[in-house]
Design an enzyme around this catalytic site. Structure first.
Site, short mmCIF file in Angstrom:
data_model
loop_
_atom_site.label_atom_id
_atom_site.label_comp_id
_atom_site.label_asym_id
_atom_site.label_seq_id
_atom_site.Cartn_x
_atom_site.Cartn_y
_atom_site.Cartn_z
N SER A 16 79.79 135.95 17.61
CA SER A 16 79.82 136.10 16.16
C SER A 16 78.51 135.60 15.56
O SER A 16 77.67 135.02 16.25
CB SER A 16 80.99 135.31 15.56
OG SER A 16 80.84 133.93 15.82
N LEU A 18 74.97 134.64 14.10
CA LEU A 18 73.58 134.85 14.50
C LEU A 18 73.49 135.39 15.92
O LEU A 18 72.67 136.26 16.22
CB LEU A 18 72.80 133.54 14.39
CG LEU A 18 72.87 132.80 13.05
CD1 LEU A 18 72.02 131.53 13.10
CD2 LEU A 18 72.42 133.69 11.90
N ASP A 37 80.23 132.55 25.38
CA ASP A 37 80.93 132.03 24.21
C ASP A 37 82.31 131.52 24.64
O ASP A 37 82.76 131.84 25.74
CB ASP A 37 81.08 133.11 23.13
CG ASP A 37 81.11 132.54 21.71
OD1 ASP A 37 81.99 131.70 21.43
OD2 ASP A 37 80.27 132.93 20.88
N VAL A 59 79.20 125.34 26.82
CA VAL A 59 77.85 124.87 27.15
C VAL A 59 77.80 123.37 27.47
O VAL A 59 76.78 122.88 27.96
CB VAL A 59 76.84 125.20 26.03
CG1 VAL A 59 76.71 126.70 25.86
CG2 VAL A 59 77.20 124.50 24.72
N CYS A 85 72.29 130.41 20.72
CA CYS A 85 72.86 130.30 19.37
C CYS A 85 74.13 129.46 19.34
O CYS A 85 74.68 129.23 18.26
CB CYS A 85 73.16 131.69 18.81
SG CYS A 85 71.72 132.70 18.48
N SER A 153 67.81 124.15 12.98
CA SER A 153 68.29 124.26 11.60
C SER A 153 67.27 123.60 10.70
O SER A 153 66.53 122.70 11.14
CB SER A 153 69.64 123.54 11.45
OG SER A 153 69.96 123.32 10.09
N TYR A 166 74.12 115.85 13.06
CA TYR A 166 73.68 117.24 13.09
C TYR A 166 72.16 117.33 13.08
O TYR A 166 71.55 118.07 13.86
CB TYR A 166 74.27 117.99 11.89
CG TYR A 166 73.97 119.46 11.87
CD1 TYR A 166 74.55 120.32 12.81
CD2 TYR A 166 73.13 120.02 10.91
CE1 TYR A 166 74.28 121.68 12.80
CE2 TYR A 166 72.87 121.37 10.89
CZ TYR A 166 73.44 122.20 11.83
OH TYR A 166 73.16 123.56 11.82
N LYS A 170 69.69 118.89 16.02
CA LYS A 170 68.78 120.00 15.76
C LYS A 170 67.31 119.55 15.80
O LYS A 170 66.43 120.31 16.21
CB LYS A 170 69.11 120.64 14.41
CG LYS A 170 70.48 121.30 14.37
CD LYS A 170 70.63 122.40 15.41
CE LYS A 170 71.90 123.19 15.24
NZ LYS A 170 72.02 124.31 16.21
N THR A 201 77.22 133.30 7.63
CA THR A 201 77.88 133.39 8.93
C THR A 201 79.39 133.29 8.74
O THR A 201 79.87 132.97 7.64
CB THR A 201 77.40 132.25 9.84
OG1 THR A 201 77.76 131.00 9.22
CG2 THR A 201 75.89 132.32 10.04
#
Length: 260
Positions: A16, A18, A37, A59, A85, A153, A166, A170, A201
């Site tokens: 889904s 990106l 995924d 992952v 992604c 990001s 977060y 990133k 998204t």
């Protein structure tokens, strides 16, 4: 890199958003695409639609990632392209006081580590394993063996309140881009990173319309949310342009995030 039916690719988070847009853009060039995924139903549907293959992959798991690469390579051969992604987010202040009873709490270290494991370690796990596989390939034009794109990001540079974990995850992706490019420069493998701003998204679609409108209005220009195909377009440029290497690029309509 010339993208055609002789090239195979792996896209993590490709069910889904990106990742899906990038998987579709690669497939439109004839590339054989494997989607990694955890959303099996969506992933199988996208893979079927683009003539690719779906691999259910977590992952954060060494065994799961190894199994995914084994399945993808058995079907399509060794990938020359990797786009990462897969990722998620959470938010909580580093430490805070309750307005109700004055109690004090801090960001859960378990939650902090969970996010780092997905966004940062998970990305590096896929990059390292894909790069090792690419080393087995014969070099093509300019001695190139492969090209990779990671996803960070804008929070890597201007994280908001509650985004310590977060932003750290990133920011780590941004920080490792150049060292990885240098690690692999003698082997003909390129790597770059995209820093998306506020994109439309599936996660964003869950927000109320007024929230989305306010976010869109905060973007300098164009005053709207980013579109997944715009991310895919930049990813394709990074892959196809052989001189694009070791870079981290914001894709954000010139936004600079406020504290909240």
């Amino acid at each position: 890199m010339k993208l055609d039916s002789t090239v195979s690719a792996v896209v993590t988070g490709g069910s889904s958003g990106l990742g899906e847009a990038t998987a579709r853009a690669l497939a439109a060039k004839g590339v054989k695409v494997a989607i990694f995924d955890m959303q099996a139903a969506k992933g199988e549907a996208v893979a079927a639609d683009i003539g690719g293959i779906f691999c259910e992959v977590n992952v954060t798991s060494e065994e799961s990632v190894d199994a995914g690469f084994a399945k993808a390579r058995a079907a399509h051969g060794q990938e020359r392209v990797l786009v990462c992604c897969a990722g998620t987010g959470n938010a909580m202040k580093t430490a805070s006081r309750s307005k109700e009873d004055g109690s004090i709490k801090h960001f859960s270290l378990e939650a902090f580590n969970w996010l780092i494991q997905i966004n940062l370690v998970g990305t590096f796990r896929c990059v390292a394993k894909s790069a090792a596989g690419m080393l087995t390939l014969e070099p093509g034009e300019d001695g190139e063996r492969g090209a990779m794109v990671m996803t960070a990001s804008v929070a890597a540079e201007d994280g908001q309140i509650g985004q310590a974990a977060y932003s750290a995850s990133k920011g780590g992706v941004v920080g490792m881009t150049l060292p990885i490019a240098r690690d692999l420069m003698g082997e003909g493998i390129r790597i770059n990173t995209i820093l998306p701003g506020i994109f439309n998204t599936p996660l964003m679609n869950a927000a109320p319309p007024q929230v989305k409108e306010a976010l869109a209005a905060s973007v300098p220009f164009p005053k709207r949310l980013g579109l997944a195909p715009e991310y895919a377009h930049l990813a394709m440029t990074m892959i196809e342009n052989g001189y694009f290497n070791g870079e981290d690029v914001r894709l954000d309509g010139a936004i600079r995030m406020a504290p909240r």
